[in-house]
Structures are given as structure tokens and as C-alpha cells.
Design a protein around this motif. Structure first.
Motif, PDB file in Angstrom:
ATOM      1  N   ARG A  23       0.828  -1.201   0.000  1.00  0.00           N
ATOM      2  CA  ARG A  23       0.000   0.000   0.000  1.00  0.00           C
ATOM      3  C   ARG A  23       0.865   1.254   0.000  1.00  0.00           C
ATOM      4  NH1 ARG A  23      -3.829  -1.002   4.970  1.00  0.00           N
ATOM      5  NH2 ARG A  23      -4.455   1.131   4.558  1.00  0.00           N
ATOM      6  N   THR A  39      -6.040  13.317  -0.201  1.00  0.00           N
ATOM      7  CA  THR A  39      -7.151  12.608   0.437  1.00  0.00           C
ATOM      8  C   THR A  39      -7.646  11.477  -0.459  1.00  0.00           C
ATOM      9  OG1 THR A  39      -7.805  14.631   1.555  1.00  0.00           O
ATOM     10  CG2 THR A  39      -9.444  12.888   1.456  1.00  0.00           C
ATOM     11  N   ASP A  40      -7.726  11.734  -1.761  1.00  0.00           N
ATOM     12  CA  ASP A  40      -8.153  10.698  -2.697  1.00  0.00           C
ATOM     13  C   ASP A  40      -7.141   9.556  -2.766  1.00  0.00           C
ATOM     14  OD1 ASP A  40     -10.352  12.250  -3.198  1.00  0.00           O
ATOM     15  OD2 ASP A  40      -9.638  12.983  -5.138  1.00  0.00           O
ATOM     16  N   ALA A  42      -5.157   8.667  -0.301  1.00  0.00           N
ATOM     17  CA  ALA A  42      -5.304   7.939   0.961  1.00  0.00           C
ATOM     18  C   ALA A  42      -6.435   6.930   0.874  1.00  0.00           C
ATOM     19  CB  ALA A  42      -5.559   8.920   2.107  1.00  0.00           C
ATOM     20  N   LEU A  43      -7.569   7.354   0.375  1.00  0.00           N
ATOM     21  CA  LEU A  43      -8.712   6.456   0.265  1.00  0.00           C
ATOM     22  C   LEU A  43      -8.469   5.360  -0.768  1.00  0.00           C
ATOM     23  CD1 LEU A  43     -11.608   9.065   0.479  1.00  0.00           C
ATOM     24  CD2 LEU A  43     -10.770   7.540   2.282  1.00  0.00           C
ATOM     25  N   ALA A  44      -7.835   5.700  -1.880  1.00  0.00           N
ATOM     26  CA  ALA A  44      -7.552   4.712  -2.927  1.00  0.00           C
ATOM     27  C   ALA A  44      -6.578   3.636  -2.449  1.00  0.00           C
ATOM     28  CB  ALA A  44      -6.979   5.413  -4.158  1.00  0.00           C
ATOM     29  N   CYS A  45      -5.730   3.980  -1.501  1.00  0.00           N
ATOM     30  CA  CYS A  45      -4.744   3.030  -0.996  1.00  0.00           C
ATOM     31  C   CYS A  45      -5.211   2.305   0.263  1.00  0.00           C
ATOM     32  CB  CYS A  45      -3.419   3.740  -0.738  1.00  0.00           C
ATOM     33  SG  CYS A  45      -2.649   4.322  -2.252  1.00  0.00           S
ATOM     34  N   GLY A  46      -6.467   2.517   0.647  1.00  0.00           N
ATOM     35  CA  GLY A  46      -7.039   1.758   1.746  1.00  0.00           C
ATOM     36  C   GLY A  46      -6.909   2.361   3.122  1.00  0.00           C
ATOM     37  N   ASN A  48      -8.205   4.869   6.100  1.00  0.00           N
ATOM     38  CA  ASN A  48      -9.506   5.379   6.508  1.00  0.00           C
ATOM     39  C   ASN A  48      -9.575   6.892   6.583  1.00  0.00           C
ATOM     40  OD1 ASN A  48     -10.612   2.831   6.751  1.00  0.00           O
ATOM     41  ND2 ASN A  48      -9.933   2.617   8.864  1.00  0.00           N
ATOM     42  N   SER A  49      -8.439   7.528   6.765  1.00  0.00           N
ATOM     43  CA  SER A  49      -8.442   8.987   6.874  1.00  0.00           C
ATOM     44  C   SER A  49      -7.127   9.543   6.341  1.00  0.00           C
ATOM     45  CB  SER A  49      -8.615   9.422   8.327  1.00  0.00           C
ATOM     46  OG  SER A  49      -7.472   9.070   9.088  1.00  0.00           O
ATOM     47  N   ALA A  50      -7.175  10.814   5.999  1.00  0.00           N
ATOM     48  CA  ALA A  50      -5.970  11.479   5.501  1.00  0.00           C
ATOM     49  C   ALA A  50      -4.912  11.582   6.594  1.00  0.00           C
ATOM     50  CB  ALA A  50      -6.322  12.859   4.965  1.00  0.00           C
TER      51      ALA A  50
END
Length: 73
Positions: A23, A39-40, A42-46, A48-50
Motif C-alpha cells: 500500500r 485525500t483521494d 489515501a482512500l484509494a490506498c485503503g 480510513n483517513s488522511a
């Protein structure tokens, strides 16, 4: 348990460590080579939050994601 033991024996790391390493590799590549918002990424790599993403990147690289991106320019 058997899977985890065999995985650790062959890969020299626990399954969770391997997944986290993969990841982080993906995240670093996206941070360095795209203009996608952090932020995107962070979410794309699994993550939960930035903030969790930022803490993990900083512990792995010594730089925050924004510092890592700025260093590439």
C-alpha cells in the motif's frame, strides 16, 4: 495461523506488514507522479483517513505526503 506462519517463513515478514508495504509503495508512486489530491490517494490506498495516511507515510519515509510531493518538483 498456518497461513501466517508459512507466509512469514517465505516472505520474511507478516502478512499485514506485506500488505502495508505494498500500500505504501502504491501511495508513494501516486503522491510523487500524479496531481491527485492526497485525500483521494489515501482512500484509494485503503487508509480510513488522511491523517492516518499522513502519519504512515511520514513514519515510512520521514516526510509528510505533501513534503514528498514537493520534493519531486
Amino acid at each position: 495461523y498456518h497461513f501466517a506462519r508459512m507466509f512469514r517463513q517465505s516472505m520474511k515478514m507478516a502478512p499485514h506488514q506485506y500488505v502495508m508495504q505494498r500500500r505504501m509503495e502504491k501511495a508513494k508512486a501516486l503522491v510523487q507522479h500524479t496531481t491527485t489530491p492526497l485525500t483521494d490517494i489515501a482512500l484509494a490506498c485503503g487508509f480510513n483517513s488522511a491523517s492516518h495516511f499522513s502519519n504512515r507515510v511520514k513514519s515510512a519515509t520521514g516526510l509528510t505526503p505533501s513534503q514528498l510531493r514537493a520534493a519531486q518538483r
